[in-house]
Write a protein that holds these residues in place. Sequence first.
Motif, PDB file in Angstrom:
ATOM      1  N   HIS A 158       0.834  -1.208   0.000  1.00 33.75           N
ATOM      2  CA  HIS A 158       0.000   0.000   0.000  1.00 33.75           C
ATOM      3  C   HIS A 158       0.865   1.252   0.000  1.00 33.75           C
ATOM      4  O   HIS A 158       2.083   1.179   0.204  1.00 33.75           O
ATOM      5  N   ASP A 176       0.731   4.960   2.024  1.00 32.46           N
ATOM      6  CA  ASP A 176       0.048   5.517   3.199  1.00 32.46           C
ATOM      7  C   ASP A 176      -0.879   6.672   2.870  1.00 32.46           C
ATOM      8  O   ASP A 176      -1.991   6.772   3.398  1.00 32.46           O
ATOM      9  N   TRP A 181       9.559   4.674  11.517  1.00 27.60           N
ATOM     10  CA  TRP A 181       9.105   3.368  12.072  1.00 27.60           C
ATOM     11  C   TRP A 181      10.208   2.894  13.009  1.00 27.60           C
ATOM     12  O   TRP A 181      11.298   2.531  12.563  1.00 27.60           O
ATOM     13  N   HIS A 224       4.888  -0.207   0.212  1.00 28.02           N
ATOM     14  CA  HIS A 224       5.463  -1.015   1.285  1.00 28.02           C
ATOM     15  C   HIS A 224       4.463  -2.052   1.783  1.00 28.02           C
ATOM     16  O   HIS A 224       3.249  -1.907   1.590  1.00 28.02           O
ATOM     17  N   SER A 226       4.474  -6.020   4.523  1.00 26.91           N
ATOM     18  CA  SER A 226       5.298  -6.902   5.376  1.00 26.91           C
ATOM     19  C   SER A 226       4.631  -8.262   5.517  1.00 26.91           C
ATOM     20  O   SER A 226       3.405  -8.374   5.498  1.00 26.91           O
ATOM     21  N   ARG A 270       7.058  -8.854  17.136  1.00 20.33           N
ATOM     22  CA  ARG A 270       7.697  -7.808  16.320  1.00 20.33           C
ATOM     23  C   ARG A 270       6.947  -6.519  16.634  1.00 20.33           C
ATOM     24  O   ARG A 270       5.756  -6.397  16.354  1.00 20.33           O
TER      25      ARG A 270
HETATM   26  O1  LIG Z   1       4.566  -2.504  10.438  1.00 18.14           O
HETATM   27  C1  LIG Z   1       4.350  -2.877   9.289  1.00 18.14           C
HETATM   28  O2  LIG Z   1       4.651  -3.993   8.900  1.00 18.14           O
HETATM   29  C2  LIG Z   1       3.707  -1.947   8.310  1.00 18.14           C
HETATM   30  C3  LIG Z   1       3.702  -0.521   8.774  1.00 18.14           C
HETATM   31  C4  LIG Z   1       3.126   0.427   7.787  1.00 18.14           C
HETATM   32  O3  LIG Z   1       2.467   0.061   6.848  1.00 18.14           O
HETATM   33  C5  LIG Z   1       3.361   1.850   7.979  1.00 18.14           C
HETATM   34  O4  LIG Z   1       4.023   2.245   8.950  1.00 18.14           O
HETATM   35  O5  LIG Z   1       2.901   2.646   7.146  1.00 18.14           O
END
Ligand SMILES: O=C(O)CCC(=O)C(=O)O
Length: 277
Positions: free
Chosen positions: A110, A112, A127, A197, A199, A208
């Motif tokens: 996606h 953001d 992050w 991005h 995960s 995690r």
């Molecule tokens: O923590 C994740 O795996 C994704 C985090 C995410 O999509 C974001 O911080 O925009």
Amino acid sequence: MSAMETRAASPVADAFARDGFVCPITVMSTDEAAEYRRQLEAAEAAYGADKSFRKMLRRYPNLVLPFIDEITRRPEITGAVAEILGPDLLVLDAPFFIKEANTTSFVSWHQDLHYWGLETEEEVTAWVALSPATAESGCMRFVAGSQNRQVAHNDTHAEDNLLTRGQEIAVKVDESEATEAELQPGQMSLHHGRVFHASHPNRTGDRRIGLAIRYIPTRARQTEGGNMAAMLVRGEDRFGNFHPCHPPTGLMTEADVAHWTEIAGARNKVMLGGKED
Ligand SMILES: O=C(O)CCC(=O)C(=O)O
């Protein structure tokens, strides 16, 4: 040309402008990260049975948990973000993304900024890892250079998707182009609001834990959903485009929870079209 483009005069800003993400950047010692994790887990033990506390971890935990507000103000973090966005910074939100040990939770590809109703693309997510984020534990994966495109998304509402609507990019992403953003506790990645991005699930025996701090410059404006609230964490706000949030007065105080309820409700209207998550 945006200020984000003209400010590219540092290694962090240069890499960010080129790739749409930068990592890893060490922002605290492993002991400090372990202490923040301890405080998080103590709060989870005390309040975690309450559904609304779990929502607070996913939206504006910086309004009710003083140690989260403290992380969002750390100069090691805000200094790096300021190299990209300039000196005056607001935090728009700071959700936790927690994947429990050996679980199926994942995050679909996606961008953001798709749903946030901001006029600007000047937004940076820091992050911050409070536990190891590795390929095995489901660290974030980025497609370098993808921040220069805006693509359509579908809401999948997939059950194990950590995103509020299960939003997913509607075009095929070439997995071989993804970079694994591995982080040790106390390190962060910075990412652009339009970089692709995602995960994978956590296949390890540890949680995690990541805190995704959404920074915008004070000159940013909200175009959808009225005048949102945001927390000034660095410099000064000479624009007043966002309602000021108050720093927490203690751990989960009644006044702060009332403040959170008002502010998170307004933001849900933008993020979820008025629906609860
Ligand atoms: O923590 C994740 O795996 C994704 C985090 C995410 O999509 C974001 O911080 O925009």
